[in-house]
Write an enzyme that holds these catalytic residues in place. Structure first.
Site, PDB file in Angstrom:
ATOM      1  N   GLU A 441       0.405  -1.143  -0.567  1.00 30.09           N
ATOM      2  CA  GLU A 441      -0.113  -0.073   0.422  1.00 30.09           C
ATOM      3  C   GLU A 441       0.676   1.204   0.075  1.00 30.09           C
ATOM      4  O   GLU A 441       0.405   2.546   0.684  1.00 30.09           O
ATOM      5  CB  GLU A 441      -0.966   0.198   1.063  1.00 30.09           C
ATOM      6  CG  GLU A 441      -1.797  -1.377   1.016  1.00 30.09           C
ATOM      7  CD  GLU A 441      -2.758  -1.219   0.225  1.00 30.09           C
ATOM      8  OE1 GLU A 441      -3.036  -0.358  -0.881  1.00 30.09           O
ATOM      9  OE2 GLU A 441      -2.896  -2.582  -0.145  1.00 30.09           O
ATOM     10  N   GLY A 442       1.826   1.184  -0.743  1.00 26.17           N
ATOM     11  CA  GLY A 442       3.181   2.298  -0.923  1.00 26.17           C
ATOM     12  C   GLY A 442       4.003   1.702   0.026  1.00 26.17           C
ATOM     13  O   GLY A 442       3.572   2.317   2.007  1.00 26.17           O
TER      14      GLY A 442
END
Length: 606
Positions: A441-442
């Site tokens: 998620e980054g």
């Protein structure tokens, strides 16, 4: 024995004592009936499911893992049955719109639920973990026909969902993705391409899977501005029944360091039937609804891992006898060894964990309340302010909480000593499982850049200043109280952050690398400022309520002081790094982070 006990007393402290969540939520029209009794009823039931159903499957999932055969995935023993119980209890529908079968309860309660699920079984929680994000994305951006067909099945948990972004050559750079979407005359598209690292991309827990896929239309511009979002089901619905299998194939699952019970899949789309979600070439805007929900959820995964690690290292330290403590009570002076909790080195490891876990729980639920207000507050200005604050806090939550999920598990393992390094005690699984949350998620480095460049510098620091003004108000209330020294420390830090942001904004135009170089330090500076603010508020509340439960509330005050004395000083080091980098930039001497040796090596390989 390794165990998990739902921290209901601490959850009540944050939601009821500190944040008055029931009171705040009851002011929002959809949640007028929410009160403390309902909140704690949900907490108790969630805790029971997490500790009694999910936690016993955690080690099983790690040991057995998922099995892949001929495009199909078998999840570990007990996982599918646990999901059936989860669905039948109505947990997927908790914070969803009643128009689509949801219970219409606040996101705050959903965050509480997922903290306890993550504490109990990180790998299992990956399967329903994207459901609410998928629901929110489709609820906001999908055409009405798609909503009516898919949302009731997603809200009920009958069908699980995935988020298909990553491609092998692109990683976090979504502008490089190559998956194609070709429109047909009937309003559908045909999706062709490969995706990797898809959590729950194939599983045996639900009969259908709703894939949300990023791809390019034929006339799409290059880069991230040419990405569209599509809904691609595993099976095509035929009325109320499932129709034919779509052209989506699982080509394998990853063999991973941790979360072995989560099927991290590779998917191949071969002219699979799909439908556009939102506007053409605006897929990232639609997907960001899901991605931001996922980032908040991943931060809570870090909190969950850190909580269980702390609980078990505390229990072990109380039982493990080793060496004689420097200061011994009279009743132990004839004993050959003392519990290691009596040794200051172990106390430091335990208190570090405690101060972070309890501080991050405050931040998680504070942010969940902001999310509810951003979506449902009757005042438009308040909705905008809460949305702005949430945007500022999201990268901090995702980054700092997942850092602590891993480092807290490492500190817990250190308390166990050599026994922590072997599989029988259970703590090493939490260390392995929690490491991925710092990446997906980054990555946390991307979160830091997002915070400084897009959330602070992009609006001239307005969102940050709104938050700092709230912090200043709390400081003013505590300036003459028992925590006045800590309030002064926080005031100085808030001002230090303001001054550094101003200097970065002035220096960055002539040195574009500068914000990227110091983004990690700036993220932790702002994060520490927020956590210190919440601890200052918590200490004041605990002081007011001390007579109700002296031991519990005194521990809150002591932990607040510990945070200021032993953890917050990390900010001094971060300020020094920022200042050193700024001085170089302001002198026109760009900081070269790549050493000459590495630079020569890189050039020789070019």
């Amino acid at each position: 024995m390794f165990s998990y006990q739902p921290p209901l007393k601490d959850i009540r402290f944050v939601l009821s004592d500190l944040l008055d969540a029931p009171g705040a939520l009851s002011q929002l029209p959809p949640f007028a009936e929410v009160d403390d009794e309902l909140t704690m009823q949900v907490a108790e039931e969630a805790g029971r499911f997490a500790s009694e159903v999910l936690f016993p499957l955690n080690a099983v999932g790690d040991r057995e893992g998922c099995r892949y055969e001929n495009g199909e995935v078998k999840t570990p023993p007990g996982f599918a049955d646990a999901y059936r119980q989860f669905q039948e209890a109505g947990w997927p529908a908790l914070a969803c719109d009643p128009d689509f079968g949801g219970q219409g309860l606040p996101s705050t309660l959903n965050s509480m639920l997922y903290e306890m699920l993550s504490s109990s079984n990180h790998a299992w929680t990956m399967y329903p973990g994207l459901l609410h994000g998928a629901y929110a994305c489709l609820h906001k951006h999908a055409a009405e026909e798609l909503k009516q067909r898919y949302l009731p099945r997603i809200v009920s948990g009958e069908w699980l969902a995935t988020m298909c972004l990553t491609e092998s050559h692109a990683g976090s750079d979504l502008g490089l993705l190559r998956t194609r979407a070709v429109p047909r005359d009937d309003g559908t598209v045909r999706i062709t391409g490969s995706k990797i690292f898809i959590s729950g991309g194939e599983q045996d827990m639900t009969e259908n899977i709703v894939h949300l896929v990023l791809a390019r239309l034929p006339d799409a511009p290059a880069g991230s501005k040419g990405i569209s979002l599509f809904l691609v089901p595993k099976y095509l619905p035929d009325g109320d029944a499932l129709g034919r299998r779509n052209a989506v194939t699982c080509t394998g699952i990853e063999h991973k360091m941790g979360i072995h019970g989560s099927a991290t899949s590779s998917l191949q789309f071969d002219e699979a039937v799909g439908w556009l979600v939102g506007e053409p070439n605006r897929g990232l805007a639609a997907m960001f609804v899901m991605m931001n929900a996922a980032r908040l959820a991943v931060g809570i995964q870090g909190l969950g891992s850190a909580e269980t690690a702390y609980q078990n290292s505390l229990a072990y330290a109380q039982e493990r006898l080793q060496m004689r403590a420097a200061v011994r009570p009279a009743q132990r002076r004839g004993e050959p060894a003392d519990p290691i909790i009596m040794h200051p080195a172990m106390q430091r490891l335990l208190m570090n964990q405690r101060a972070y876990v309890e501080g991050f729980r405050m931040l998680a639920y504070h942010s969940a309340l902001a999310l509810d207000a951003a979506e449902h507050h009757p005042d438009e200005r308040m909705r905008a302010d809460m949305d702005a604050q949430l945007a500022l806090l999201t990268p901090i939550i995702k980054s700092m909480m997942t850092d602590q999920g891993f480092y807290g598990s490492s500190q817990a393992l250190q308390v166990y000593g050599g026994h922590g390094f072997i599989t029988e005690t259970g703590i090493e699984q939490y260390l392995r499982d929690s490491r991925i949350a710092m990446i997906y998620e980054g990555t946390n480095e991307i979160q830091a850049v997002d915070l400084l460049l897009r959330k602070i510098l992009a609006d001239g620091g307005k969102r940050l200043e709104q938050l700092l003004a709230q912090i200043d108000a709390t400081i003013a209330q505590e300036n003459t109280g028992p925590m006045r020294d800590q309030a002064g420390t926080l005031a100085a830090l808030a001002q230090d952050i303001r001054l550094r942001v101003q200097r970065i904004a002035l220096a960055a135009p002539s040195n574009p690398e500068l914000p990227h170089q110091i983004a990690p330090e700036m993220l932790r500076l702002v994060g520490h400022c927020v956590i210190a603010w919440l601890w200052l508020r918590a200490a004041a509340v605990a002081r007011e309520k001390a007579s109700q439960d002296p031991v519990f509330y005194q521990a809150k005050q002591d932990t607040a002081k510990y945070y200021y004395d032993f953890i917050l000083p990390e900010a001094m080091q971060q300020l020094q790094i920022v200042d050193n980098t700024l001085r170089s930039a302001e002198k026109g001497e760009p900081l070269r982070l790549l050493s000459d040796v590495m630079r020569q090596y890189a050039e020789s390989k070019a």
